[in-house]
Design an enzyme around this catalytic site. Structure first.
Site, short mmCIF file in Angstrom:
data_model
loop_
_atom_site.label_atom_id
_atom_site.label_comp_id
_atom_site.label_asym_id
_atom_site.label_seq_id
_atom_site.Cartn_x
_atom_site.Cartn_y
_atom_site.Cartn_z
N ASP A 1 2.93 10.45 -27.93
CA ASP A 1 3.08 11.80 -28.47
C ASP A 1 3.17 11.70 -30.00
OD1 ASP A 1 5.60 10.82 -28.94
OD2 ASP A 1 6.62 12.12 -27.53
N GLY B 1 5.66 12.57 -31.95
CA GLY B 1 7.01 12.40 -32.47
C GLY B 1 7.67 13.72 -32.79
N GLY C 1 4.19 23.45 -25.92
CA GLY C 1 5.14 24.55 -26.06
C GLY C 1 5.34 25.37 -24.81
N ASP D 1 2.71 15.09 -18.08
CA ASP D 1 3.78 14.10 -18.20
C ASP D 1 5.09 14.81 -17.98
OD1 ASP D 1 3.64 15.34 -21.05
OD2 ASP D 1 5.56 14.30 -20.99
N CYS E 1 6.98 9.01 3.33
CA CYS E 1 6.60 8.26 2.12
C CYS E 1 6.37 6.80 2.49
CB CYS E 1 7.71 8.38 1.07
SG CYS E 1 7.39 7.41 -0.42
N CYS F 1 6.24 4.33 0.23
CA CYS F 1 6.60 3.44 -0.89
C CYS F 1 7.47 2.30 -0.38
CB CYS F 1 7.29 4.22 -2.01
SG CYS F 1 9.07 4.45 -1.82
N CYS G 1 11.06 3.34 0.74
CA CYS G 1 11.16 4.05 2.02
C CYS G 1 10.82 3.14 3.21
CB CYS G 1 10.27 5.29 1.99
SG CYS G 1 10.87 6.54 0.85
N HIS H 1 10.86 5.22 -5.91
CA HIS H 1 10.49 6.27 -4.95
C HIS H 1 10.01 7.55 -5.64
CE1 HIS H 1 10.36 9.19 -1.78
NE2 HIS H 1 11.08 9.97 -2.58
#
Ligand SMILES: [Zn+2]
Length: 350
Positions: A60, A62, A190, A240, A278, A280, A283, A309
Site C-alpha cells: 500500500d 502508507g 475509502g 485485502d 473445511c 484445512c 480441521c 483455518h
C-alpha cells in the site's frame, strides 16, 4: 490477499502461506519504512528476498496507516507530515516518497498515495480529497516513469486509487480522471469504513462500470466472508482485509456454519472438527475442544492454528467463487446486497 503488515502474516510461516495457496500478500509501506527501513530492504535484495516469499506482493502507499496510526498529522498539497508511532520522529510522506519507498521494497504492485477521509464526509471535503488524490496520482506516476527511464523497464505495476466518498458522481469523476492517467490497474479506496454494505456495493459498482475489465480492479480493505462474492459479482478482482488474521488471534473463527468464538464453554468437550466442511489441516486434525484449550491457555499455537483455518476459509471462498465463474453460476453465491440496480454482474474471464 492475506495481510502481512510487517513483512509477515502474523502467526504463519511463508511455507504455511504457500500451502494455503496464497498467490499474493499485502505488505504495509508505513511499517516497513519505519522499521526496518526501505533502504535496508533494498540492500538485502528487496522484500521478496528479505522475507523469502517468491509469489506476488502488493504494497500500500502508507497513507492509510499515517492517517490511522501516527500522531501530529499535517496535510498539505505537498504531502502529509507525521510523527512515527514508534519513536516520535518526524517524517514527510509525499506521492514521490511513497513511490520511492515502494520501488525500494520491490513489490510487484505499488499503490499511489491518496487522501483518505472519514466517512460520512461533507461533499466539499470529498471534492477536495478527490482533487488532491488525482494530483498526487499524477505526481506518483511521473516519479515512477522518471525512475523507469533512468533504470530501464520496471517489474513493478503502479495502481491508481479512486476516491469520492459515498457520492456516486464524485466516484465517477475520480475514475474518469484516473483513467486519463492510464494505470495498469485501479483500486477503489475509502470504502468499507463504516458505511452499510449496500452503499459499499453501490459505490464499487459505479466505479467498476467505468474501469476497464482487462485491468485488475481492487477494492481496498474488504471484507466479511459472506460479502466477498458480492464484490466479485460487481467486477472486483482483488481484495485485502485484516479480518481473517486479526479475528483468528482473538479466537473468532469463520466457518460454513457462521462465525464462532472458540473461547466459549460449549466447546470444552466438543471433539468435532472446527468446521466439518473445511478441508484445512487444522480441521482435518484438531478438535474444537483442543482449539478452545489452546486459546484459553494463551498458547502461541492457538494463534497459528486459528489463522491457518481463517485464511483457508477465505481463500477457499474465493476458490469456490472462481470455480462458479468458470461454470457460469455467479448468481448462486450472491447474497443480493448491492444488486438492486438491475445491473447484471459483469462476466469475468477465468
Ligand atoms: Zn479449517
Amino acid at each position: 490477499m492475506p495481510v502481512g503488515t510487517q513483512a509477515s502474516v502474523k502467526g504463519l510461516t511463508q511455507e504455511a502461506l504457500e500451502q494455503l495457496g496464497a498467490g499474493i500478500i499485502l505488505a504495509n509501506t508505513y511499517h516497513l519504512y519505519l522499521r526496518p527501513g526501505h533502504e535496508l530492504v533494498r540492500k538485502l535484495g528487496g522484500l521478496h528476498q528479505f522475507m523469502s516469499w517468491p509469489r506476488a506482493i502488493l504494497t500500500d502507499s502508507g497513507g492509510y496507516q499515517v492517517f490511522s496510526l501516527s500522531a501530529l498529522r499535517k496535510m498539505s498539497d505537498e504531502g502529509v507530515r507525521f510523527r512515527s508511532h514508534l519513536d516520535g520522529s518526524e517524517h514527510l510522506l509525499t506521492p514521490e516518497k511513497a513511490a520511492e519507498i515502494q520501488l525500494a521494497l520491490g513489490s510487484d504492485i505499488a499503490m499511489v498515495l491518496d487522501e483518505c477521509i472519514e466517512t460520512p464526509a461533507p461533499r466539499e471535503k470529498a471534492e477536495a480529497a478527490l482533487k488532491r488524490t488525482t494530483d498526487w496520482a499524477r505526481r506518483a506516476k511521473s516519479y515512477f516513469q522518471e525512475f523507469a527511464s533512468r533504470n530501464g523497464d520496471l517489474k513493478q505495476w503502479q495502481f491508481g486509487i479512486v476516491q469520492g466518498a459515498t457520492f456516486a458522481d464524485l466516484r465517477r469523476e475520480s475514475a474518469r480522471q484516473l483513467l486519463e492517467l492510464d494505470f495498469p490497474g485501479y483500486a477503489v479506496g475509502g470504502l468499507a469504513v463504516g458505511e452499510p454494505h449496500a452503499i459499499t456495493c453501490e459505490m464499487a459498482a459505479e466505479v467498476t462500470a467505468m474501469l476497464p475489465k482487462h485491468r485488475p480492479r481492487y477494492l481496498m480493505g474488504v471484507g466479511r466472508p459472506e460479502q466477498l462474492a458480492d464484490y466479485v459479482a460487481l467486477g472486483i478482482d482483488m481484495m485485502d482485509c485484516v479480518l481473517p488474521t486479526r479475528a483468528a488471534r482473538h479466537g473468532l473463527l469463520f466457518t460454513s456454519e457462521g462465525k464462532i468464538s472458540i473461547k466459549q464453554a460449549r466447546f470444552i468437550t466438543d471433539q468435532g472438527p472446527l468446521d466439518p466442511k473445511c478441508g484445512c489441516r487444522v480441521c482435518r486434525r484438531y478438535s474444537r475442544a483442543y482449539l478452545r484449550h489452546l486459546y484459553a491457555s494463551n498458547e502461541v499455537l492457538a494463534q497459528v492454528l486459528n489463522t491457518v483455518h481463517n485464511l483457508s476459509f477465505y481463500l477457499d471462498t474465493i476458490r469456490r467463487v472462481r470455480h462458479s465463474i468458470r461454470l457460469g453460476e455467479e448468481s448462486c453465491f450472491l447474497s443480493g446486497a448491492g444488486l438492486d440496480r438491475n445491473r447484471r454482474p459483469p462476466r469475468m474471464q477465468p
